[in-house]
Write a protein that holds these residues in place. Structure first.
Motif, PDB file in Angstrom:
ATOM      1  N   PRO A 144      40.502   5.704 -65.138  1.00  0.00           N
ATOM      2  CA  PRO A 144      39.215   5.504 -65.299  1.00  0.00           C
ATOM      3  C   PRO A 144      38.571   6.253 -66.167  1.00  0.00           C
ATOM      4  O   PRO A 144      37.362   5.811 -66.591  1.00  0.00           O
ATOM      5  CB  PRO A 144      38.636   5.425 -63.963  1.00  0.00           C
ATOM      6  CG  PRO A 144      39.601   6.209 -63.019  1.00  0.00           C
ATOM      7  CD  PRO A 144      40.862   6.182 -63.781  1.00  0.00           C
ATOM      8  N   ARG A 148      38.817  12.051 -64.173  1.00  0.00           N
ATOM      9  CA  ARG A 148      39.553  11.763 -62.891  1.00  0.00           C
ATOM     10  C   ARG A 148      40.739  12.055 -62.870  1.00  0.00           C
ATOM     11  O   ARG A 148      41.528  11.732 -62.025  1.00  0.00           O
ATOM     12  CB  ARG A 148      39.346  10.308 -62.725  1.00  0.00           C
ATOM     13  CG  ARG A 148      37.750   9.931 -62.388  1.00  0.00           C
ATOM     14  CD  ARG A 148      37.290  10.106 -61.061  1.00  0.00           C
ATOM     15  NE  ARG A 148      37.593   9.350 -60.123  1.00  0.00           N
ATOM     16  CZ  ARG A 148      38.045   9.825 -58.847  1.00  0.00           C
ATOM     17  NH1 ARG A 148      37.869  10.946 -58.398  1.00  0.00           N
ATOM     18  NH2 ARG A 148      38.336   8.637 -57.932  1.00  0.00           N
ATOM     19  N   GLU A 185      39.219   1.266 -59.266  1.00  0.00           N
ATOM     20  CA  GLU A 185      38.567   1.817 -60.435  1.00  0.00           C
ATOM     21  C   GLU A 185      39.374   1.546 -61.447  1.00  0.00           C
ATOM     22  O   GLU A 185      40.525   1.623 -61.800  1.00  0.00           O
ATOM     23  CB  GLU A 185      38.553   3.464 -60.345  1.00  0.00           C
ATOM     24  CG  GLU A 185      37.902   4.005 -59.289  1.00  0.00           C
ATOM     25  CD  GLU A 185      37.787   5.705 -59.322  1.00  0.00           C
ATOM     26  OE1 GLU A 185      37.623   6.148 -60.528  1.00  0.00           O
ATOM     27  OE2 GLU A 185      38.081   6.337 -58.304  1.00  0.00           O
ATOM     28  N   ARG A 188      40.300   2.782 -68.014  1.00  0.00           N
ATOM     29  CA  ARG A 188      39.764   2.750 -69.461  1.00  0.00           C
ATOM     30  C   ARG A 188      40.857   3.330 -70.462  1.00  0.00           C
ATOM     31  O   ARG A 188      40.785   3.077 -71.715  1.00  0.00           O
ATOM     32  CB  ARG A 188      38.540   3.857 -69.541  1.00  0.00           C
ATOM     33  CG  ARG A 188      37.279   3.386 -69.074  1.00  0.00           C
ATOM     34  CD  ARG A 188      36.438   4.654 -69.178  1.00  0.00           C
ATOM     35  NE  ARG A 188      36.364   5.316 -70.097  1.00  0.00           N
ATOM     36  CZ  ARG A 188      35.423   5.248 -71.471  1.00  0.00           C
ATOM     37  NH1 ARG A 188      34.604   4.278 -71.574  1.00  0.00           N
ATOM     38  NH2 ARG A 188      35.582   6.082 -72.323  1.00  0.00           N
TER      39      ARG A 188
END
Length: 209
Positions: A144, A148, A185, A188
């Motif tokens: 994400p 993280r 989550e 990305r």
């Protein structure tokens, strides 16, 4: 990037003043073409060195050497080094596996770099003699965000891997599972991670072309 774990200790990623790493810093660095740093962590000495070779349209190639050794006497604890490459919103990464278990290379494309190959060479002994016995794990996951990464890797560790050098006792260690993510989550970007578990001293090299 690089994370490391002395089995029986904590997963290290960023060196924070409060986490017990006794010393870290650059020994030399010209700001552009080469650098060497040393990290000391509870008897472990990690030295990382890089050198760049300018060229091409995207800044050129580089190589990175990590030397791991222990201070003092006594049996060396198992050490895992986690070499990783991650994207954040753009770019693509493709794993190149050897024997289904060792992440030998990452083939990638990114806006800033164009096409590139990141190669993880097998470890050798400290004096360059080799090869050095090691166990391998790899992780491919959606992330994400880069903030993280540590949590994602920590969550994927399982004490089910076995370090079994020829003629020596077998030992269990925490290895990453091959796929993972953080529930709830949305990713990305991508993470590909190469875990090498061995007994120091050892030298590992990574090249980017």
């Amino acid at each position: 990037g690089l994370m490391w774990l002395q089995h029986g200790g904590n997963l290290r990623h960023t060196s924070e003043q409060s986490d017990g790493v006794s010393r870290y810093g650059w020994l030399m660095h010209d700001g552009e073409n080469f650098g060497a740093q040393e990290i000391r962590d509870e008897g472990l000495v990690l030295r990382t060195e890089f050198v760049k070779q300018p060229g091409g349209d995207h800044g050129g190639d580089w190589s990175w050497r990590v030397t791991a050794k222990m201070e003092g006497k006594g049996p060396a604890p198992l050490l895992s080094l986690f070499f990783y490459v991650a994207t954040d919103g753009q770019g693509t990464l493709r794993p190149v596996l050897e024997n289904g278990t060792r992440l030998a290379a990452v083939a990638g494309t990114a806006e800033e770099l164009g096409d590139f190959t990141l190669t993880f060479l097998p470890p050798t002994g400290e004096g360059g003699e080799g090869p050095k016995y090691a166990s391998y794990n790899f992780l491919a996951a959606g992330v994400p965000g880069l903030h993280r990464l540590t949590d994602l890797v920590r969550q994927s560790l399982r004490e089910s891997s076995v370090f079994s050098p020829p003629g020596r006792p077998r030992r269990r260690f925490f290895g990453v599972s091959s796929t993972g993510g953080l529930p709830g989550e949305p990713p990305r970007g991508q993470l590909l991670l190469h875990q090498v578990t061995l007994e120091p001293p050892a030298v590992l090299e990574v090249t980017l072309e």
